[in-house]
Motif scaffolding. Structure first.
Motif, PDB file in Angstrom:
ATOM      1  N   GLU A  88       0.826  -1.213   0.000  1.00  0.00           N
ATOM      2  CA  GLU A  88       0.000   0.000   0.000  1.00  0.00           C
ATOM      3  C   GLU A  88       0.860   1.262   0.000  1.00  0.00           C
ATOM      4  N   ALA A  89       2.011   1.210   0.659  1.00  0.00           N
ATOM      5  CA  ALA A  89       2.902   2.375   0.737  1.00  0.00           C
ATOM      6  C   ALA A  89       3.700   2.583  -0.551  1.00  0.00           C
ATOM      7  N   GLY A  90       3.704   1.582  -1.436  1.00  0.00           N
ATOM      8  CA  GLY A  90       4.422   1.719  -2.694  1.00  0.00           C
ATOM      9  C   GLY A  90       5.759   1.008  -2.737  1.00  0.00           C
ATOM     10  N   LEU A  91       6.089   0.245  -1.707  1.00  0.00           N
ATOM     11  CA  LEU A  91       7.324  -0.532  -1.712  1.00  0.00           C
ATOM     12  C   LEU A  91       7.209  -1.605  -2.781  1.00  0.00           C
ATOM     13  N   ARG A  92       8.318  -1.897  -3.471  1.00  0.00           N
ATOM     14  CA  ARG A  92       8.310  -2.878  -4.554  1.00  0.00           C
ATOM     15  C   ARG A  92       9.451  -3.865  -4.391  1.00  0.00           C
ATOM     16  N   PHE A  99      15.162   4.042   7.632  1.00  0.00           N
ATOM     17  CA  PHE A  99      13.962   3.624   8.352  1.00  0.00           C
ATOM     18  C   PHE A  99      13.728   4.641   9.451  1.00  0.00           C
ATOM     19  N   ASP A 100      12.555   5.202   9.491  1.00  0.00           N
ATOM     20  CA  ASP A 100      12.227   6.243  10.461  1.00  0.00           C
ATOM     21  C   ASP A 100      13.204   7.420  10.325  1.00  0.00           C
ATOM     22  N   GLY A 159      13.024   4.969   3.427  1.00  0.00           N
ATOM     23  CA  GLY A 159      13.721   5.444   2.241  1.00  0.00           C
ATOM     24  C   GLY A 159      14.261   4.257   1.466  1.00  0.00           C
ATOM     25  N   VAL A 160      14.041   4.278   0.159  1.00  0.00           N
ATOM     26  CA  VAL A 160      14.506   3.171  -0.682  1.00  0.00           C
ATOM     27  C   VAL A 160      15.270   3.696  -1.886  1.00  0.00           C
ATOM     28  N   LYS A 186      11.225   8.287  -0.894  1.00  0.00           N
ATOM     29  CA  LYS A 186      10.744   8.215   0.484  1.00  0.00           C
ATOM     30  C   LYS A 186       9.299   7.729   0.450  1.00  0.00           C
ATOM     31  N   LEU A 187       9.014   6.714   1.253  1.00  0.00           N
ATOM     32  CA  LEU A 187       7.675   6.148   1.322  1.00  0.00           C
ATOM     33  C   LEU A 187       7.142   6.300   2.742  1.00  0.00           C
ATOM     34  N   LEU A 188       5.866   6.576   2.863  1.00  0.00           N
ATOM     35  CA  LEU A 188       5.227   6.678   4.168  1.00  0.00           C
ATOM     36  C   LEU A 188       4.314   5.468   4.329  1.00  0.00           C
TER      37      LEU A 188
END
Length: 99
Positions: A26-30, A38-39, A66-67, A75-77
């Motif tokens: 849902e956050a967009g991580l792939r 992280f944080d 962050g990826v 940056k993903l939330l």
């Protein structure tokens, strides 16, 4: 356990994401993303990620990840599930084989 967020790492490859589900998706991580922070704190090793996961405030409802994706930083939330910090260790009492 990061699997509660839907993050499955390819541990021999470090912080490379192997598969995503649930909140991570849902956050967009792939799959193929490399976790860099992280944080809002940098991570270099899996141990760094575990440490920051354990230090995350239990009242937190979101975390920023962050990826590195295809050479670009993103940056993903991510929304955290209820009781994201809880780990069921009951299996330890019912088997002689550690999981």
């Amino acid at each position: 356990d990061l699997k509660q967020l839907g993050i499955f790492l390819d541990v021999p490859k470090g912080l490379v994401v192997d598969k995503v589900e649930d909140k991570a998706a849902e956050a967009g991580l792939r799959a193929g993303d490399t976790i860099q922070s992280f944080d809002n704190k940098p991570v270099v090793t899996f141990a760094d990620l575990q440490y920051l996961w354990g230090k995350l405030d239990r009242d937190a409802t979101q975390v920023r990840i962050g990826v590195l994706r295809q050479g670009k930083s993103k940056k993903l939330l991510m929304n955290l599930p209820a009781e994201w910090w809880y780990i069921d260790t009951g299996h330890r009492y019912w088997t002689v084989e550690p999981m």
